[in-house]
Each structure stands twice: as C-alpha cells, then as structure tokens.
Design a protein around this motif. Structure first.
Motif, PDB file in Angstrom:
ATOM      1  N   VAL A   6      34.110  51.972 -47.420  1.00  0.00           N
ATOM      2  CA  VAL A   6      32.999  51.035 -47.220  1.00  0.00           C
ATOM      3  C   VAL A   6      32.585  51.024 -45.749  1.00  0.00           C
ATOM      4  N   THR A   7      33.533  51.136 -44.844  1.00  0.00           N
ATOM      5  CA  THR A   7      33.190  51.206 -43.424  1.00  0.00           C
ATOM      6  C   THR A   7      32.297  52.410 -43.151  1.00  0.00           C
ATOM      7  N   ALA A   8      32.619  53.551 -43.736  1.00  0.00           N
ATOM      8  CA  ALA A   8      31.777  54.740 -43.571  1.00  0.00           C
ATOM      9  C   ALA A   8      30.401  54.519 -44.197  1.00  0.00           C
ATOM     10  N   ALA A   9      30.362  53.836 -45.349  1.00  0.00           N
ATOM     11  CA  ALA A   9      29.073  53.547 -45.991  1.00  0.00           C
ATOM     12  C   ALA A   9      28.232  52.624 -45.118  1.00  0.00           C
ATOM     13  N   LYS A  10      28.850  51.622 -44.511  1.00  0.00           N
ATOM     14  CA  LYS A  10      28.124  50.722 -43.606  1.00  0.00           C
ATOM     15  C   LYS A  10      27.578  51.496 -42.411  1.00  0.00           C
ATOM     16  N   ASN A  11      28.401  52.367 -41.854  1.00  0.00           N
ATOM     17  CA  ASN A  11      27.958  53.175 -40.715  1.00  0.00           C
ATOM     18  C   ASN A  11      26.800  54.088 -41.105  1.00  0.00           C
ATOM     19  N   ALA A  12      26.861  54.649 -42.309  1.00  0.00           N
ATOM     20  CA  ALA A  12      25.788  55.523 -42.782  1.00  0.00           C
ATOM     21  C   ALA A  12      24.481  54.750 -42.897  1.00  0.00           C
ATOM     22  N   LEU A  13      24.543  53.540 -43.445  1.00  0.00           N
ATOM     23  CA  LEU A  13      23.332  52.725 -43.565  1.00  0.00           C
ATOM     24  C   LEU A  13      22.797  52.330 -42.186  1.00  0.00           C
ATOM     25  N   ARG A  14      23.691  51.924 -41.315  1.00  0.00           N
ATOM     26  CA  ARG A  14      23.287  51.498 -39.971  1.00  0.00           C
ATOM     27  C   ARG A  14      22.603  52.652 -39.227  1.00  0.00           C
ATOM     28  N   ALA A  15      23.169  53.848 -39.360  1.00  0.00           N
ATOM     29  CA  ALA A  15      22.632  55.022 -38.661  1.00  0.00           C
ATOM     30  C   ALA A  15      21.543  55.737 -39.458  1.00  0.00           C
ATOM     31  N   ARG A  16      21.350  55.309 -40.706  1.00  0.00           N
ATOM     32  CA  ARG A  16      20.387  55.951 -41.607  1.00  0.00           C
ATOM     33  C   ARG A  16      20.731  57.443 -41.770  1.00  0.00           C
ATOM     34  N   ASP A  17      22.060  57.707 -41.929  1.00  0.00           N
ATOM     35  CA  ASP A  17      22.559  59.079 -42.025  1.00  0.00           C
ATOM     36  C   ASP A  17      23.625  59.150 -43.115  1.00  0.00           C
ATOM     37  N   ARG A  35      21.235  60.023 -53.859  1.00  0.00           N
ATOM     38  CA  ARG A  35      20.161  59.293 -54.570  1.00  0.00           C
ATOM     39  C   ARG A  35      20.255  57.795 -54.294  1.00  0.00           C
ATOM     40  N   ALA A  36      21.459  57.252 -54.348  1.00  0.00           N
ATOM     41  CA  ALA A  36      21.635  55.823 -54.082  1.00  0.00           C
ATOM     42  C   ALA A  36      21.199  55.490 -52.657  1.00  0.00           C
ATOM     43  N   PHE A  37      21.583  56.321 -51.728  1.00  0.00           N
ATOM     44  CA  PHE A  37      21.232  56.108 -50.319  1.00  0.00           C
ATOM     45  C   PHE A  37      19.715  56.083 -50.147  1.00  0.00           C
ATOM     46  N   SER A  38      19.025  57.033 -50.757  1.00  0.00           N
ATOM     47  CA  SER A  38      17.569  57.096 -50.604  1.00  0.00           C
ATOM     48  C   SER A  38      16.874  55.913 -51.278  1.00  0.00           C
ATOM     49  N   ARG A  39      17.490  55.338 -52.295  1.00  0.00           N
ATOM     50  CA  ARG A  39      16.920  54.153 -52.950  1.00  0.00           C
ATOM     51  C   ARG A  39      17.191  52.886 -52.147  1.00  0.00           C
ATOM     52  N   VAL A  40      18.312  52.827 -51.473  1.00  0.00           N
ATOM     53  CA  VAL A  40      18.703  51.628 -50.740  1.00  0.00           C
ATOM     54  C   VAL A  40      17.913  51.472 -49.437  1.00  0.00           C
ATOM     55  N   ALA A  51      18.442  43.206 -48.837  1.00  0.00           N
ATOM     56  CA  ALA A  51      19.285  44.173 -48.130  1.00  0.00           C
ATOM     57  C   ALA A  51      20.752  43.997 -48.504  1.00  0.00           C
ATOM     58  N   ASP A  52      21.220  42.747 -48.558  1.00  0.00           N
ATOM     59  CA  ASP A  52      22.621  42.499 -48.924  1.00  0.00           C
ATOM     60  C   ASP A  52      22.921  43.011 -50.329  1.00  0.00           C
ATOM     61  N   LEU A  53      22.015  42.740 -51.251  1.00  0.00           N
ATOM     62  CA  LEU A  53      22.201  43.191 -52.627  1.00  0.00           C
ATOM     63  C   LEU A  53      22.180  44.715 -52.713  1.00  0.00           C
ATOM     64  N   ALA A  54      21.224  45.329 -52.031  1.00  0.00           N
ATOM     65  CA  ALA A  54      21.118  46.790 -52.037  1.00  0.00           C
ATOM     66  C   ALA A  54      22.351  47.423 -51.393  1.00  0.00           C
ATOM     67  N   ASP A  55      22.792  46.861 -50.273  1.00  0.00           N
ATOM     68  CA  ASP A  55      23.981  47.382 -49.600  1.00  0.00           C
ATOM     69  C   ASP A  55      25.196  47.291 -50.512  1.00  0.00           C
ATOM     70  N   GLN A  56      25.366  46.159 -51.165  1.00  0.00           N
ATOM     71  CA  GLN A  56      26.500  45.971 -52.077  1.00  0.00           C
ATOM     72  C   GLN A  56      26.485  47.038 -53.171  1.00  0.00           C
ATOM     73  N   TRP A  57      25.320  47.278 -53.737  1.00  0.00           N
ATOM     74  CA  TRP A  57      25.193  48.301 -54.793  1.00  0.00           C
ATOM     75  C   TRP A  57      25.552  49.676 -54.238  1.00  0.00           C
ATOM     76  N   PHE A  58      25.108  49.974 -53.029  1.00  0.00           N
ATOM     77  CA  PHE A  58      25.439  51.255 -52.414  1.00  0.00           C
ATOM     78  C   PHE A  58      26.945  51.373 -52.192  1.00  0.00           C
ATOM     79  N   PHE A  59      27.559  50.324 -51.679  1.00  0.00           N
ATOM     80  CA  PHE A  59      29.010  50.357 -51.464  1.00  0.00           C
ATOM     81  C   PHE A  59      29.743  50.607 -52.783  1.00  0.00           C
ATOM     82  N   LEU A  77      35.055  46.405 -55.887  1.00  0.00           N
ATOM     83  CA  LEU A  77      35.312  46.274 -54.459  1.00  0.00           C
ATOM     84  C   LEU A  77      36.246  45.101 -54.215  1.00  0.00           C
ATOM     85  N   LYS A  78      37.157  45.287 -53.309  1.00  0.00           N
ATOM     86  CA  LYS A  78      38.068  44.205 -52.933  1.00  0.00           C
ATOM     87  C   LYS A  78      37.503  43.512 -51.703  1.00  0.00           C
ATOM     88  N   PRO A  79      37.628  42.203 -51.603  1.00  0.00           N
ATOM     89  CA  PRO A  79      37.091  41.501 -50.431  1.00  0.00           C
ATOM     90  C   PRO A  79      37.792  41.937 -49.150  1.00  0.00           C
TER      91      PRO A  79
END
Length: 169
Positions: A6-17, A35-40, A51-59, A77-79
């Motif tokens: 999830v940390t890597a997914a957050k970094n990917a979203l933040r960097a748009r990469d 595909r999920a990334f391009s939709r989010v 954004a929170d909902l989309a991010d959660q779905w991506f994670f 996902l675990k909290p």
C-alpha cells in the motif's frame, strides 16, 4: 494500510507513476493494476471524498493482485498500526542492513520454544497413558501433532517463498 504494498501504491498515486507499484505485482496482474491506476487518476481530481474512495479501491486492487501473485487469498486491507508481531520489524531491519543476525536469533528461539512445548506435551501424555483408548488417543494426537509441526516447519524453511515466480531469470 501501512505495509510496503500500500505504501508503494500511495507513492505511485502521489507521483502519478504506476511503475512505482508494479514491482509488487506479478506479471499477470500488471494490466489490471495499470487499468485501475488510469481510472483512479481522474477521479482524484473530483474532491477529497471521491479521491479517498478511489484511492481505497486502487489499494484493494493492488493488494489483491499482489496476493494472487503469492498464490494467497485476498482477505482485505488491514488498518494501519495493526501489530503484525515481533518478527516483521526484525525482517525489515534485516532487509535494510543486510544482516540476518537479529531475525535469526528471534526465529531460532521461537522454534525452540514451539518444539519444546510440543515434545513436553507428548511426554506428559505418554506418562498419563493408562491402557484406555481415550488416553492413548490423546498421546497419539500430541505425537502426530509434533511430527506434523516438524514437517510443516521443514517444508516452510525449504520452500521457495511465496511460490515466487522469478520473472527476470
């Protein structure tokens, strides 16, 4: 939510990469994550709640694909802040430092404790056998439990972790 995937997914979203998260996903799951990334990405511009909902779905998508690559079930996902036990911080430190000494000592002690507890139970139940089927059955269950535990530990330490696919080899 605070693990490496999830940390890597957050970094990917933040960097748009998306490439920042793809190393955590097996090759067969890469297209779904892309595909999920391009939709989010466009959804994140629609406000914080969307954004929170989309991010959660991506994670969830990334972790599900990651788990599929491990041949493991996705259980959600675990909290963040969930105590995953004592060994993960030691394993993470070993990855950072290159030294297995602390994690080796911890696991060796845990294995010794588990083996000793089980063999003690076998001995205790052996002493309590009195010719009855019930007591003999309890002893046999403990004996077989010890042997199966040993077998499972051996399988684990001699197996390829996560049934890894060595895609680059």
């Amino acid at each position: 939510m605070s693990g490496p995937v999830v940390t890597a997914a957050k970094n990917a979203l933040r960097a748009r990469d998306v490439d920042l998260v793809l190393p955590y996903v097996h090759t067969e799951g890469e297209d779904e994550v892309r595909r999920a990334f391009s939709r989010v990405l466009p959804l994140r511009a629609l406000g914080p709640e969307v954004a929170d909902l989309a991010d959660q779905w991506f994670f969830e998508t990334v972790v599900r694909m990651h788990r599929a690559g491990e041949n493991a079930p996705y259980t959600g996902l675990k909290p963040a802040g969930v105590d995953e036990g004592s060994v993960l911080p030691l394993a993470e430190k070993a990855v950072e430092t290159g030294s297995i000494d602390e994690v080796h000592s911890f696991l060796t002690a845990e294995l010794r404790t588990g083996l000793q507890r089980r063999i003690n139970e076998v001995g205790r139940l052996a002493e309590q056998r009195d010719g009855t089927v019930g007591r003999a059955r309890a002893h046999v269950a403990a004996m077989l439990g010890f042997e199966v535990y040993c077998h499972h530990v051996h399988q684990l330490v001699s197996s390829d972790p996560h049934n890894e696919r060595h895609e680059d080899e």
